[in-house]
Design a protein around this motif. Structure first.
Motif, PDB file in Angstrom:
ATOM      1  N   PHE A  78      14.806 -48.140 -15.669  1.00 15.68           N
ATOM      2  CA  PHE A  78      13.665 -46.478 -15.199  1.00 15.68           C
ATOM      3  C   PHE A  78      14.098 -45.485 -16.084  1.00 15.68           C
ATOM      4  CE2 PHE A  78      14.679 -42.433 -12.994  1.00 15.68           C
ATOM      5  CZ  PHE A  78      12.995 -42.646 -11.636  1.00 15.68           C
ATOM      6  N   CYS A  79      15.014 -44.978 -16.573  1.00 10.73           N
ATOM      7  CA  CYS A  79      14.393 -44.535 -18.007  1.00 10.73           C
ATOM      8  C   CYS A  79      13.965 -44.790 -19.581  1.00 10.73           C
ATOM      9  CB  CYS A  79      15.919 -44.181 -18.760  1.00 10.73           C
ATOM     10  SG  CYS A  79      16.881 -43.322 -17.600  1.00 10.73           S
ATOM     11  N   GLY A  80      13.800 -46.062 -19.595  1.00 10.54           N
ATOM     12  CA  GLY A  80      12.364 -46.497 -20.393  1.00 10.54           C
ATOM     13  C   GLY A  80      11.280 -45.885 -20.162  1.00 10.54           C
ATOM     14  N   ASP A  81      10.705 -47.142 -19.162  1.00  5.66           N
ATOM     15  CA  ASP A  81       9.331 -46.494 -18.427  1.00  5.66           C
ATOM     16  C   ASP A  81       9.179 -45.537 -17.411  1.00  5.66           C
ATOM     17  OD1 ASP A  81       9.453 -49.099 -19.049  1.00  5.66           O
ATOM     18  OD2 ASP A  81       9.853 -50.109 -16.653  1.00  5.66           O
ATOM     19  N   HIS A  82      10.002 -44.865 -17.104  1.00  2.00           N
ATOM     20  CA  HIS A  82      10.057 -43.124 -16.531  1.00  2.00           C
ATOM     21  C   HIS A  82       8.949 -42.880 -17.091  1.00  2.00           C
ATOM     22  CE1 HIS A  82      10.626 -39.948 -14.628  1.00  2.00           C
ATOM     23  NE2 HIS A  82      10.702 -40.237 -13.382  1.00  2.00           N
ATOM     24  N   PHE A  99      18.970 -38.001 -14.576  1.00  3.05           N
ATOM     25  CA  PHE A  99      19.600 -37.763 -13.524  1.00  3.05           C
ATOM     26  C   PHE A  99      18.768 -38.087 -12.380  1.00  3.05           C
ATOM     27  CE2 PHE A  99      21.835 -34.597 -16.981  1.00  3.05           C
ATOM     28  CZ  PHE A  99      22.353 -35.518 -15.792  1.00  3.05           C
ATOM     29  N   ILE A 100      17.240 -38.190 -12.448  1.00  3.70           N
ATOM     30  CA  ILE A 100      16.029 -38.971 -10.956  1.00  3.70           C
ATOM     31  C   ILE A 100      16.962 -40.106 -10.886  1.00  3.70           C
ATOM     32  CG2 ILE A 100      14.286 -39.680 -10.438  1.00  3.70           C
ATOM     33  CD1 ILE A 100      13.226 -37.451 -12.416  1.00  3.70           C
ATOM     34  N   ILE A 162      30.383 -34.775 -17.221  1.00  2.00           N
ATOM     35  CA  ILE A 162      29.105 -34.122 -16.331  1.00  2.00           C
ATOM     36  C   ILE A 162      28.117 -34.510 -14.803  1.00  2.00           C
ATOM     37  CG2 ILE A 162      26.884 -32.706 -16.990  1.00  2.00           C
ATOM     38  CD1 ILE A 162      28.573 -31.169 -17.470  1.00  2.00           C
ATOM     39  N   MET A 163      27.542 -35.675 -14.838  1.00  2.00           N
ATOM     40  CA  MET A 163      27.944 -36.230 -14.272  1.00  2.00           C
ATOM     41  C   MET A 163      28.392 -36.593 -13.483  1.00  2.00           C
ATOM     42  SD  MET A 163      26.651 -40.655 -14.509  1.00  2.00           S
ATOM     43  CE  MET A 163      28.039 -41.038 -13.059  1.00  2.00           C
ATOM     44  N   GLU A 164      30.067 -37.090 -13.338  1.00  2.00           N
ATOM     45  CA  GLU A 164      31.039 -37.171 -12.348  1.00  2.00           C
ATOM     46  C   GLU A 164      30.805 -35.760 -11.884  1.00  2.00           C
ATOM     47  OE1 GLU A 164      34.074 -39.973 -13.290  1.00  2.00           O
ATOM     48  OE2 GLU A 164      33.810 -38.580 -15.128  1.00  2.00           O
ATOM     49  N   TRP A 165      30.744 -35.044 -12.400  1.00  2.00           N
ATOM     50  CA  TRP A 165      30.728 -33.516 -11.145  1.00  2.00           C
ATOM     51  C   TRP A 165      29.729 -32.851 -10.494  1.00  2.00           C
ATOM     52  CZ3 TRP A 165      26.947 -29.198 -12.452  1.00  2.00           C
ATOM     53  CH2 TRP A 165      27.595 -28.147 -11.220  1.00  2.00           C
ATOM     54  N   TRP A 166      28.996 -33.750 -11.082  1.00  5.93           N
ATOM     55  CA  TRP A 166      27.101 -33.497 -10.340  1.00  5.93           C
ATOM     56  C   TRP A 166      27.448 -34.376  -9.339  1.00  5.93           C
ATOM     57  CZ3 TRP A 166      22.438 -36.323 -10.393  1.00  5.93           C
ATOM     58  CH2 TRP A 166      21.166 -35.249  -9.856  1.00  5.93           C
ATOM     59  N   PRO A 175      17.364 -32.806 -10.639  1.00  8.62           N
ATOM     60  CA  PRO A 175      17.412 -33.454 -12.224  1.00  8.62           C
ATOM     61  C   PRO A 175      16.814 -32.121 -13.056  1.00  8.62           C
ATOM     62  CG  PRO A 175      16.981 -34.774  -9.710  1.00  8.62           C
ATOM     63  CD  PRO A 175      16.969 -33.622  -9.298  1.00  8.62           C
ATOM     64  N   ARG A 176      16.214 -32.154 -13.356  1.00  9.46           N
ATOM     65  CA  ARG A 176      15.483 -30.777 -14.083  1.00  9.46           C
ATOM     66  C   ARG A 176      16.482 -29.632 -14.883  1.00  9.46           C
ATOM     67  NH1 ARG A 176      12.106 -32.295 -18.311  1.00  9.46           N
ATOM     68  NH2 ARG A 176      11.874 -30.181 -19.529  1.00  9.46           N
ATOM     69  N   TYR A 177      17.238 -29.544 -13.911  1.00  9.77           N
ATOM     70  CA  TYR A 177      17.879 -28.650 -14.219  1.00  9.77           C
ATOM     71  C   TYR A 177      19.302 -29.168 -14.626  1.00  9.77           C
ATOM     72  CZ  TYR A 177      21.495 -24.435 -13.995  1.00  9.77           C
ATOM     73  OH  TYR A 177      22.202 -22.941 -14.161  1.00  9.77           O
ATOM     74  N   MET A 178      19.794 -30.125 -14.160  1.00 15.01           N
ATOM     75  CA  MET A 178      20.634 -30.679 -15.207  1.00 15.01           C
ATOM     76  C   MET A 178      20.449 -30.936 -16.466  1.00 15.01           C
ATOM     77  SD  MET A 178      23.163 -30.410 -13.122  1.00 15.01           S
ATOM     78  CE  MET A 178      24.643 -31.425 -13.661  1.00 15.01           C
ATOM     79  N   ALA A 179      19.088 -31.863 -16.548  1.00 11.67           N
ATOM     80  CA  ALA A 179      19.177 -32.060 -18.026  1.00 11.67           C
ATOM     81  C   ALA A 179      18.393 -30.851 -19.081  1.00 11.67           C
ATOM     82  CB  ALA A 179      17.709 -33.167 -18.209  1.00 11.67           C
TER      83      ALA A 179
END
Length: 193
Positions: A78-82, A99-100, A162-166, A175-179
């Motif tokens: 997903f991340c490679g093709d996004h 994050f998406i 960070i991912m666990e907290w989110w 997602p954009r804000y987190m990134a």
């Protein structure tokens, strides 16, 4: 006339059965600890017999491992093709698809990060992130003053935390804000690739 051998298509019934088993397992996993889940529970919830579950998976631990591997593999894809047109090195653009994906598969990640289950999933996730971080750090043009393995472990630990907290906080930011925030934190601590 000679024809090229083709890869056999997976029967739709098999795909649907696996999906039903995975869905049932993840629902049960969200409700109780792994030790409390039986193959009968999974079979009942998936509306299949227990032999069908064993036809696809050795046991519940194999099912758990394969669920984790599948999601991490899908995350990589997903991340490679996004966004094929993103600029290399644009960290926020590279992190946003992560994050998406987490948002789109919230139930899975929430189940994996709750209670005692966290350890198993966290180990897989840390391995996945640290390998990718190490590869990104090795591509840097300027020499590193910090040991590459330590830097990769630092990046992996920070990201997973960070991912666990989110996820545990029910995704309080988009997602954009987190990134973007994670990019700023990494840059502030000179963790760039």
């Amino acid at each position: 006339m000679k024809t090229e051998p083709t890869e056999p298509k997976l029967d739709r019934r098999i795909v649907k059965t696996r999906e039903a088993i995975n869905k049932a397992f993840l629902e049960l996993f969200a409700e109780r600890e792994l030790e409390q889940i039986t193959i009968n529970d999974i079979a009942d919830r998936a509306n299949v017999n227990r032999g069908t579950v064993y036809l696809h998976y050795a046991d519940k631990y194999d099912l758990l491992d394969r669920c984790i591997e599948e999601h991490l593999s899908q995350l990589i894809t997903f991340c490679g093709d996004h966004d094929p047109e993103r600029k290399p090195g644009a960290m926020a653009d590279e992190l946003e698809p992560v994050f998406i994906y987490l948002q789109e598969h919230f139930k899975f990640f929430a189940a994996m990060l709750s209670g005692e289950r966290t350890r198993i999933f966290r180990e897989h996730l840390m391995q996945f992130i640290s390998v990718n971080a190490r590869q990104a750090l090795e591509r840097r043009a300027e020499p590193l003053e910090i040991d590459a393995e330590l830097n990769a472990q630092f990046v992996a630990s920070a990201f997973v935390g960070i991912m666990e907290w989110w996820i545990r906080g029910d995704m309080p930011h988009p997602p954009r804000y987190m990134a973007e925030q994670l990019r700023r934190m990494f840059e502030k601590n000179d963790v760039r690739h």
